[in-house]
Design an enzyme around this catalytic site. Structure first.
Site, short mmCIF file in Angstrom:
data_model
loop_
_atom_site.label_atom_id
_atom_site.label_comp_id
_atom_site.label_asym_id
_atom_site.label_seq_id
_atom_site.Cartn_x
_atom_site.Cartn_y
_atom_site.Cartn_z
N GLY A 97 48.44 32.61 35.31
CA GLY A 97 47.63 33.81 35.53
C GLY A 97 48.19 35.01 34.80
O GLY A 97 49.33 35.00 34.32
N CYS A 98 47.38 36.05 34.74
CA CYS A 98 47.79 37.25 33.98
C CYS A 98 48.97 37.94 34.66
O CYS A 98 50.01 38.17 34.04
CB CYS A 98 46.61 38.20 33.82
N TYR A 99 48.83 38.27 35.95
CA TYR A 99 49.95 38.90 36.63
C TYR A 99 51.18 37.99 36.62
O TYR A 99 52.29 38.44 36.32
CB TYR A 99 49.58 39.24 38.08
#
Lengths: 349, 349, 349, 349
Positions: free
Chosen positions: D156-158
């Site tokens: 995921g991005c985070y």
């Protein structure tokens, strides 16, 4: 593949300069051999512009104080000048004398007439003897002259967006002689990277405003080029506006048609002029271009429309003011001069 | 001080509706007795608009489903309609029959001609019998009619910014008959608070673009009002642009002067019209207004300039599209109707 | 109603200064009698801040060079100092000697310890003899002391957002002694209205970044006030971030609870502290505040949450950095000192 | 040079999908043979994304309805899935059965435990039998496994921004066991390209707010990967914030060190892990990364700092959420799988 051309960027501390570095750092046929900035001398490119960290030679190449002989000694064959007007002309002379070709992004070599320059820029032209050979380098209009030029004057950001839709129509005699009205909106990068309260984030963010009304300097070069295309003087009013966005220009032009001219003739003239131009995208009738589709690219997007109720033609164009409106166009001109692919280093979206 | 007027807001889920609530929640002479929204029925105002939490009755007043009898029962004397065009006319009828005055923010009662309405809005007018008594309520132009009206049509956001500078000049016969060219830039709130991909932050932020070219609906009311002012048909082209900002409209208008007319005559006509208008600020010759100085207020700022080279007049105006361009103007009209101070509840900056 | 208090603003060229003018120009119980700015002397308020054009005395009142005797002569009873730290202390002394009360927005009188001041601000305190009587004026915490003070130190913007949620919890002994972690995000107005390349629109717009890590100056006052509340030293790390927005602070604090403490006890402590505080809005458990609901207001919005998986309390608060975080709070303190309604001039949303 | 790999993008209507198209349209070793989107079927890529007009095959390639056999028939060897979680797993199965490799950008194959998936995503895992072979594909951490995988779960991005600075420190045993605190700020593209009022420009522009407190879904994969690195459970609180910017994530992490660990050991561990990683740029001690330097690129910039007063380590990282946080990383994984240059198609700034 032949050896890359060796290039220098003079005055690379601003937004156009940084964009030029961005384009040249990854250009397949160019090698950046020197970058100058009086204020940044001794600093690595990526130290001033951390976005370039780890990119090519940006960590090792340092800004130097501008010096024509040093650029020559570094092997530079072409010098890009990203300097303020007035300053640029002074740097151009010794570089040309040393045999470099000069691609100037300032206004210094755009006008044929030193008197017009003085009227609009407020001081005598620093090198009027060079104006005759300088080429106003809109590649879509003047490719042949550019190829053999040694002094290139890149058009201004607003003028590029104004001229490209108008020139084919004026050449074809489709527009009436009534004055044109041009409203342009530009991102804040067009105002430069300088210490200035009116350009602070908090001053610009929620602000939309016109400026330099009624006499913006770009009127001078626009007038010159429109007259050349039309074979007559072309009157126009121009109102630029500052937008709360980093970059991008959106230009809307109102014109009246010669009696009997149809929108199909307008379309045909535009297609005839630009169907083989790799950086002009014709969107069609009643299609509005959007700056977000051209920022970071060298594209100009053009739409057009006929307002039958008022009897006016509406031309709409967008570009990146520091891309096609400045540094992208400068690189496009380099490609022409050097015989590279027209799109070399400029195809990214 | 007399008792406050009791008001209702019908359709308060959008940006103009919320602005209306903001203005009415603190208006010294108005009491908000009902707020309707079909989609928000049952919800407290401050639940939908958390900015209003703890402000006046915003925590306790809840949206209700729209119902004319219920508004009457709640004591409402004036109903503001912040509804889509077409819908507004249907709500206006029963409210008028019950004796309420109606201040409509939609386009439904702006045009005198049902045919023109149908041409621009694409459907037959829902209540043509009301058009005769509706007042196109630009307070600086038609204050007397507004005071005695029971059906108020608030002008559109773009039209307000276009009409205010032009009307005094047309009335005075200062402008030539050649077509006008108008470029406007608006913040995104003008497009409404609705689920829409083109209005997402990521679509709007780095985007500047025109839209609805060449025939935006607001042309209809602008044409109607300019013709009334000029005593003749006035041709104009209008290109609106969407800006990456929340609110604010900046309008730039190009016009040609009657032969012999000077910029001083323009200045005089504007000052004569607006020196006693509390919400029109005349900035002067060559002065550019800025949207950031008018957002959140009911002001219109106007500058003007004469481009001698092209022989064109340039008019520049800014306003808040949801303030003076919608809800502020609606409240200004309420003040007129009720005989309150012109600036009551509208003086905040 | 008694006569309004006569106030002066010293150093009103920045964003907090302008916000102070905005609030005072419309304050029902205050009269602005003098505004100083060395750089703007001679200019009308509305000339520098065109938003104020036509608002109260903004067109006629001009900035003057700062001079204590002149402020006294103008009748000022209270002077607001919106000056840089170090400068403020020098201006405060003569004003106090002339009998004015001083409400200082700088950091000069926030710290009890001159040594701590020197450690964080890099120079000896200019007026250490005044520190004893200065009141760190968080109105929700220290109202009684404020009422009788003649030298008011308004808390910093970040500290206000950090302290308000934490103080009641520390006073009640609910938090463990492990170090706190605080991340704050601020709009660019917090960095000031000064000529600076890093604050240009084009540098800030698409940028999110921390700064002053690990030792921001506001840590000094936060540490001082948390220790007072807790009765022990409180360790905390603080990382501020610059956001691409004009104003607004969003603060997120991570803390560990004393064994056995529940989220209900947290809620109870916050409600007990703030249910009668007009400018603190408690949103509840797992509710995130949003800066857009507080900008332009004097509100602080607070939410809180317990992360059971990690065993950490999360406190979330938002405010306007130039509102409640600076000028709004200064006016709130003026209201306390003068015995006005707590919310006088501060109720607008 | 060998023939390019033929790739398909499934579900390309969102921001990550568009970024994937942007990267693949110019990738020197990849050929885009199919792009699917149920809602856009029949439309040319450049019609939906006008930025791609005139770029490679974007004018001629049309979206098709998703169908595994058709992708196989088009010659696709690798399928990128840019689909919502839950949907992705269903599409992966037939593609794998047909012999394609799958690079999934959704959350569906990130977690080893179907139970954890169900806890965080609210429904049973659609293809639990595939979880064993799926690789959580952080290329800097798990390059060897990626090279031979046929099912790639892009982080995921985070998580990418959180994990990269922490993993080397946990592996080296430098961090104490006390809970971590993580505050992240993301541009609005992370929330997707969907019709939604809270994502409108006017809702996001002047807004900074946390969300999904205290339990964002990304906690599940972060916890899984940190535990793998540390060899023990790692507790952390995570608060994401929505920023008024298109893209970019800025993550600030607070941690406590094992007794005796110095900042030099932290620096050494980071350099040891990433000095040869082409997309991780280590900025050094007390250096704050800025999202504007990484947007549009595949870089992660990392700075770190020790707050001696509070005894806490501060880690700061930035990336483009749809670049390195999604589509850039997906292409980086493709490069690994195919044996291309690590930086192929990803070097642009």
């Amino acid at each position: 593949m032949s050896a890359p051309v060796k290039v220098a960027v003079v005055g690379a501390s601003g937004y156009s300069g940084a964009e030029l570095l961005r384009l040249l750092l990854r250009h397949p046929n160019a090698e950046l051999v020197a970058v100058t900035s009086r204020s940044l001398a001794g600093k690595a490119l990526s130290k001033e512009f951390p976005r370039f960290r780890g990119v090519g030679i940006a960590d090792t190449l340092t800004f130097t104080a501008p010096d024509a002989a040093a650029l020559k000694a570094a092997g530079a064959e072409i010098a890009f000048l990203a300097l303020p007007h007035g300053v640029s002309a002074e740097y151009a002379k010794p570089l040309l004398e040393l045999g470099l070709k000069v691609i100037d992004l300032s206004a210094d070599f755009r006008l044929r007439s030193p008197a017009l320059y003085e009227e609009f820029y407020g001081h005598a032209h620093p090198a009027p003897e060079l104006l005759d050979e300088a080429v106003y380098a809109l590649p879509e209009v003047r490719a042949e002259a550019i190829k053999s030029a040694r002094l290139i004057a890149c058009p201004g950001c607003y003028p590029t967006s104004i001229l490209l839709p108008l020139i084919p129509l004026l050449k074809a005699g489709l527009l009436a002689e009534s004055p044109l009205a041009v409203a342009s909106m530009s991102g804040a990068s067009g105002a430069g990277r300088k210490e200035s309260i009116p350009l602070l984030f908090c001053e610009v963010q929620n602000s939309v405003r016109s400026y330099s009304v009624p006499l913006h300097r770009h009127l001078s070069e626009v007038g010159q080029e429109l007259a050349l295309a039309a074979g007559r003087e072309v009157k126009l009013s121009f109102v630029p506006h500052l937008m709360p966005t980093h970059s991008g220009i959106c230009t809307t032009t109102f014109a009246q048609l010669q009696p009997g001219v149809t929108i199909d003739q307008i379309s045909a003239a535009l297609h005839s002029a630009y169907d083989s131009a790799p950086f002009v995208r014709l969107l069609g009738v009643n299609q509005s271009p959007d700056t977000k589709n051209v920022t970071g690219t060298n594209f100009v997007d053009i739409g057009w429309s006929y307002d039958a109720r008022a009897g006016q033609l509406i031309l709409m164009s967008t570009e990146d003011n520091i891309g096609k409106g400045a540094s992208g166009q400068a690189v496009q001109n380099m490609n022409l001069i050097c015989g590279f692919e027209a799109t070399a280093g400029l195809l990214y979206v």
